[in-house]
Scaffold this motif. Structure first.
Motif, short mmCIF file in Angstrom:
data_model
loop_
_atom_site.label_atom_id
_atom_site.label_comp_id
_atom_site.label_asym_id
_atom_site.label_seq_id
_atom_site.Cartn_x
_atom_site.Cartn_y
_atom_site.Cartn_z
N MET A 134 0.79 -0.96 0.13
CA MET A 134 0.10 0.05 -0.10
C MET A 134 0.75 1.14 -0.10
O MET A 134 0.67 1.95 -0.42
N ALA A 135 1.72 1.37 0.36
CA ALA A 135 2.89 2.43 0.42
C ALA A 135 3.44 3.13 -0.65
O ALA A 135 4.12 3.94 -0.66
N ALA A 136 4.38 1.88 -1.76
CA ALA A 136 4.33 1.62 -2.34
C ALA A 136 3.19 2.08 -3.47
O ALA A 136 3.72 2.98 -4.18
N LEU A 137 2.33 2.42 -3.28
CA LEU A 137 1.27 2.51 -4.31
C LEU A 137 1.17 4.09 -3.73
O LEU A 137 0.27 5.22 -5.07
N TYR A 138 1.20 3.64 -2.85
CA TYR A 138 0.82 5.75 -2.75
C TYR A 138 2.22 6.46 -2.46
O TYR A 138 2.23 8.09 -3.02
N ARG A 139 3.21 6.26 -2.57
CA ARG A 139 4.45 6.89 -3.00
C ARG A 139 4.60 7.06 -4.40
O ARG A 139 4.18 8.67 -4.95
N TYR A 183 -9.24 31.51 -7.75
CA TYR A 183 -9.06 31.55 -6.35
C TYR A 183 -8.69 29.46 -6.45
O TYR A 183 -8.34 29.14 -4.76
N LEU A 184 -8.84 29.02 -7.17
CA LEU A 184 -9.22 27.35 -7.27
C LEU A 184 -8.07 27.00 -6.57
O LEU A 184 -7.64 26.59 -6.36
N PRO A 185 -6.78 27.55 -6.89
CA PRO A 185 -5.54 27.36 -6.58
C PRO A 185 -5.04 27.04 -5.28
O PRO A 185 -4.42 26.31 -4.61
N ILE A 186 -5.99 28.11 -4.85
CA ILE A 186 -5.45 27.98 -2.78
C ILE A 186 -5.52 26.47 -2.30
O ILE A 186 -5.65 25.72 -1.43
N PRO A 187 -7.21 25.75 -2.08
CA PRO A 187 -7.89 24.37 -1.28
C PRO A 187 -7.25 23.96 -2.71
O PRO A 187 -6.74 22.53 -1.69
N VAL A 188 -6.37 23.74 -3.87
CA VAL A 188 -6.22 22.54 -4.58
C VAL A 188 -4.86 22.71 -3.49
O VAL A 188 -4.63 21.57 -3.65
N GLY A 189 -3.99 23.39 -4.38
CA GLY A 189 -2.99 23.79 -3.52
C GLY A 189 -2.78 23.04 -2.33
O GLY A 189 -1.36 22.14 -1.83
N GLY A 190 -3.87 23.11 -1.07
CA GLY A 190 -3.92 22.82 0.34
C GLY A 190 -3.78 21.62 0.00
O GLY A 190 -3.94 20.58 0.89
N LEU A 191 -4.66 20.63 -0.45
CA LEU A 191 -5.35 19.41 -0.90
C LEU A 191 -3.14 18.82 -0.96
O LEU A 191 -3.39 17.25 -0.60
N CYS A 192 -3.53 19.21 -1.91
CA CYS A 192 -1.86 18.59 -2.29
C CYS A 192 -0.76 18.23 -1.55
O CYS A 192 -0.22 17.57 -0.84
N LEU A 193 -0.73 19.64 -0.49
CA LEU A 193 0.26 19.84 0.63
C LEU A 193 -0.40 18.80 2.01
O LEU A 193 0.78 17.83 1.83
N LEU A 194 -1.44 18.64 1.73
CA LEU A 194 -1.84 17.86 2.84
C LEU A 194 -1.69 16.18 1.78
O LEU A 194 -1.50 15.29 3.42
N PHE A 195 -1.88 16.13 1.58
CA PHE A 195 -1.34 14.56 0.84
C PHE A 195 0.18 14.07 1.20
O PHE A 195 0.51 13.07 1.61
N PHE A 196 0.90 15.29 1.24
CA PHE A 196 2.67 15.67 1.00
C PHE A 196 2.71 15.01 2.87
O PHE A 196 3.47 14.95 2.70
N ILE A 197 2.12 15.78 3.20
CA ILE A 197 1.92 16.01 4.17
C ILE A 197 1.64 13.98 5.08
O ILE A 197 2.22 13.76 5.43
N ILE A 198 0.74 14.01 4.38
CA ILE A 198 0.17 12.29 5.10
C ILE A 198 1.42 11.17 4.93
O ILE A 198 1.60 10.09 5.31
N GLU A 199 2.00 11.47 3.42
CA GLU A 199 3.24 10.72 3.18
C GLU A 199 4.48 11.02 3.65
O GLU A 199 4.73 10.17 4.50
N ARG A 200 4.53 11.71 4.19
CA ARG A 200 5.72 12.31 4.89
C ARG A 200 5.72 11.45 6.64
O ARG A 200 6.03 11.39 7.18
N ILE A 201 4.60 11.66 6.57
CA ILE A 201 4.06 11.25 8.44
C ILE A 201 3.92 9.76 7.99
O ILE A 201 4.38 9.50 8.97
N PHE A 202 3.70 8.68 7.01
CA PHE A 202 3.09 7.68 7.31
C PHE A 202 4.43 6.44 6.56
O PHE A 202 4.70 5.84 7.08
N ILE A 203 5.09 7.31 4.72
CA ILE A 203 5.86 6.87 4.77
C ILE A 203 6.95 7.55 5.07
O ILE A 203 8.65 6.72 4.74
N GLY A 204 7.19 8.12 5.19
CA GLY A 204 9.18 9.27 5.31
C GLY A 204 9.19 10.04 3.92
O GLY A 204 8.32 10.39 2.96
#
Length: 170
Positions: free
Chosen positions: A1-6, A134-155
């Protein structure tokens, strides 16, 4: 699962980089055109400046998420680096959770901003909704959140550009 998320985050990162780089190239083309029309042709075009601002918004929010993924952002880590390793890991988790709060703030309030301004148009681009700009604000926030989840759980992902410890001048 981690490899797929990465792999999914690698694809999202590539999309963010392409969007950010394209915005930067277009800004670099639009601004000289504005200067040319204003000072050489003595007839300023009205659209380059607002377009450059819209592209800067795109570059800022989408490009920043990509930069955050690979730890390319500014950070003051001197004091954190002096801590023992277990404390550093705990501090990193706290920082990631605080960044997740910022990302959620961007998503929630950015979406509200998009919603409130969707029916308005831009004077220089009457076909373009203010909400779209203004769409880049929530879209950028969503991308950032996905990257944070990756960092916390995968590194932190590996750097896609190989570096060597010694300089080569060949």
């Amino acid at each position: 699962m981690a490899a797929l998320y990465r792999r999914a985050m690698d694809a999202l990162y590539l999309a963010c980089v392409i969007v950010g780089a394209t915005a930067l190239v277009l800004i670099s083309a639009v601004i000289p055109y504005a200067v040319f029309t204003r000072y050489i042709l003595n007839s300023a075009a009205s659209w380059p400046e607002p377009l450059a601002v819209l592209l800067t918004i795109l570059l800022t929010f989408i490009g920043a998420a990509a930069g955050y993924r690979l730890n390319l952002h500014m950070s003051l880590s001197y004091f954190a680096d002096q801590l023992p390793t277990p404390w550093r890991r705990g501090l990193d988790v706290i920082v990631q959770l605080l960044m997740a709060l910022i990302a959620i703030f961007m998503i929630v309030w950015g979406e509200r901003l998009v919603d409130v301004t969707w029916q308005n148009t831009i004077a220089d681009f009457p076909f373009l909704s203010v909400g779209v700009t203004y769409l880049p604000i929530p879209v950028g926030g969503l991308c950032l959140l996905f990257f944070i989840i990756e960092r916390i759980f995968i590194g932190i992902p590996p750097d896609p550009i190989p570096h060597s410890d010694r300089a080569s001048f060949d």
